[in-house]
Design a protein around this motif. Sequence first.
Motif, short mmCIF file in Angstrom:
data_model
loop_
_atom_site.label_atom_id
_atom_site.label_comp_id
_atom_site.label_asym_id
_atom_site.label_seq_id
_atom_site.Cartn_x
_atom_site.Cartn_y
_atom_site.Cartn_z
N GLY A 148 0.85 -1.05 -0.03
CA GLY A 148 0.05 0.02 0.11
C GLY A 148 0.87 1.13 -0.08
N LEU A 149 2.17 1.24 0.61
CA LEU A 149 2.71 2.32 0.37
C LEU A 149 3.58 2.52 -0.74
CD1 LEU A 149 4.70 1.91 4.15
CD2 LEU A 149 3.21 3.92 3.52
N LEU A 150 4.21 1.37 -1.54
CA LEU A 150 4.86 1.41 -2.54
C LEU A 150 4.29 1.44 -3.75
CD1 LEU A 150 7.93 -0.62 -1.18
CD2 LEU A 150 7.50 1.78 -1.11
N GLY A 151 3.10 1.05 -3.81
CA GLY A 151 2.36 0.73 -5.18
C GLY A 151 2.28 2.09 -6.15
N GLN A 152 1.85 1.83 -7.42
CA GLN A 152 1.67 2.91 -8.27
C GLN A 152 0.79 4.13 -7.91
OE1 GLN A 152 3.83 2.84 -10.81
NE2 GLN A 152 3.19 5.00 -11.88
N ASN A 153 -0.18 3.45 -7.08
CA ASN A 153 -1.41 4.31 -6.58
C ASN A 153 -1.29 4.51 -5.22
OD1 ASN A 153 -2.52 5.07 -9.23
ND2 ASN A 153 -3.39 3.14 -9.23
N GLY A 154 -0.14 4.15 -4.60
CA GLY A 154 0.02 3.92 -3.22
C GLY A 154 0.10 5.31 -2.41
N ILE A 155 0.45 5.44 -1.10
CA ILE A 155 0.42 6.40 -0.39
C ILE A 155 1.29 7.45 -0.98
CG2 ILE A 155 0.68 7.29 1.90
CD1 ILE A 155 -0.69 4.74 3.11
N ILE A 156 2.60 6.79 -1.07
CA ILE A 156 3.72 7.61 -1.28
C ILE A 156 3.61 8.30 -2.83
CG2 ILE A 156 6.21 7.72 -2.05
CD1 ILE A 156 6.66 5.50 -0.09
N ASN A 157 3.15 7.61 -3.81
CA ASN A 157 2.97 8.43 -4.95
C ASN A 157 1.60 9.41 -5.08
OD1 ASN A 157 4.99 7.44 -6.85
ND2 ASN A 157 4.01 5.44 -6.95
N ASN A 158 0.73 8.73 -4.17
CA ASN A 158 -0.62 9.73 -4.05
C ASN A 158 -0.38 10.94 -3.32
OD1 ASN A 158 -2.20 8.23 -5.65
ND2 ASN A 158 -2.96 7.25 -4.16
N TYR A 159 0.28 10.91 -2.28
CA TYR A 159 0.37 12.02 -1.34
C TYR A 159 1.92 12.84 -1.33
CZ TYR A 159 -3.90 10.21 0.39
OH TYR A 159 -5.29 9.92 0.49
N LEU A 175 6.99 16.32 -5.00
CA LEU A 175 8.37 16.11 -5.75
C LEU A 175 8.06 16.78 -7.16
CD1 LEU A 175 9.32 12.65 -4.25
CD2 LEU A 175 9.86 14.77 -3.16
N ILE A 176 7.17 16.46 -7.64
CA ILE A 176 7.04 16.78 -9.19
C ILE A 176 6.97 18.28 -9.15
CG2 ILE A 176 5.61 16.82 -11.07
CD1 ILE A 176 4.74 13.96 -10.39
N GLN A 177 6.13 18.98 -8.33
CA GLN A 177 6.05 20.34 -8.39
C GLN A 177 7.27 21.05 -7.88
OE1 GLN A 177 3.18 21.65 -5.28
NE2 GLN A 177 3.53 23.72 -5.31
N TRP A 178 8.28 20.51 -7.11
CA TRP A 178 9.48 21.18 -6.95
C TRP A 178 10.38 20.73 -7.69
CZ3 TRP A 178 8.94 18.98 -1.25
CH2 TRP A 178 8.19 19.69 -0.40
N GLY A 179 10.13 20.00 -8.97
CA GLY A 179 11.10 19.81 -9.80
C GLY A 179 12.02 18.77 -9.42
N ILE A 180 11.97 17.96 -8.43
CA ILE A 180 12.75 16.82 -8.13
C ILE A 180 12.60 15.62 -8.93
CG2 ILE A 180 13.44 15.09 -6.22
CD1 ILE A 180 12.56 17.40 -4.27
N VAL A 181 11.27 15.37 -9.38
CA VAL A 181 11.09 14.35 -10.35
C VAL A 181 10.19 14.51 -11.14
CG1 VAL A 181 11.54 12.33 -8.76
CG2 VAL A 181 9.14 13.25 -8.84
#
Length: 321
Positions: free
Chosen positions: A155-166, A171-177
């Motif tokens: 649930g944490l690491l999945g494509q739609n998991g907690i990390i990628n959702n929240y 990280l995308i907004q800050w230009g890191i990824v």
Amino acid sequence: MSVNIKRRLRPGRKLVIGVPFVWLLLLFLVPFFIVLKISFAEQDLRIPPFTPLFDEQGNLHIVWQNYKDMFADFGSSLAAMLNPFSGSNGENIYLLTYWLSVKTALLTTVICLLVGYPMAYAIARAHPSIRNTLLLAIMLPFWTSFLLRVYAWMGLLGQNGIINNYITPYLIQWGIVDKPLDLFYNNFSLVLVMVYAYLPFMILPLYTQLVKLDGRLLEAAADLGAHPLKAFFTITLPLSKTGIIAGSMLVFIPSVGEYVIPELVGGPDNLMIGKVLWQAFFDQNNWPLAAAVAVVMVLLLVVPMALFQRYEERELEEGGK
């Protein structure tokens, strides 16, 4: 006769030592020899799905084909795996899965040691009033189902998991990824969850060894002008090598045969020996081949265990002199 030998001959010590050996005989050696017997049989449609070792005339019928299949093209496959320019892992799937299992287990063991040693050292040097609380925090995950903890990581690491959702949107907004992180069903997720699952098995033996370390040795080294880093490598690390070996064995041995974590978070490229055993037993219904794979795996694990046992015996002999 020396005092140590006399102690070994005491009936009470024989009883204490004999009970674990009887337990080992019943729960390891007997099942192992049953599996060994099955490995010399042939696959059959009967129940159980393998031929008996003795035919109707009482003749012994041993089949070596399972081991021949395992070691077919062994030399060429090993050469291909060791050659970085070959671009191939060879044709022997069993050699490849053994190699991937050992490599993953070694990596898990090294990371657990690098992470667990500072934690064990900190707990051992903590004030006695909070030491038990820190130990409880290490053992707390064991109060939850192992399978449930693995699903939590999914649930944490999945494509739609907690990390990628929240977390990833920031990280995308800050230009890191520039896209969602690929954290699941790959080598990263496999090693991460393996380290999480087996880290307590490394910390507890290390703590047991480090808590017995005499602090006066470090004080004497400091009085003689030794740098703390030098004192660590010359005093603390050598005196904790028994804990390092014990913790490494406790992590490495179950990691080699791990099935649940590679199946749930490892992905198709991480085919470890536990998955091969499952497929042979349940998908192919080939018990003899699965038994042969299990026998070879056990023998590969017995060697480091025997070396560790020999090391422990030498340590005890040197300590008794």
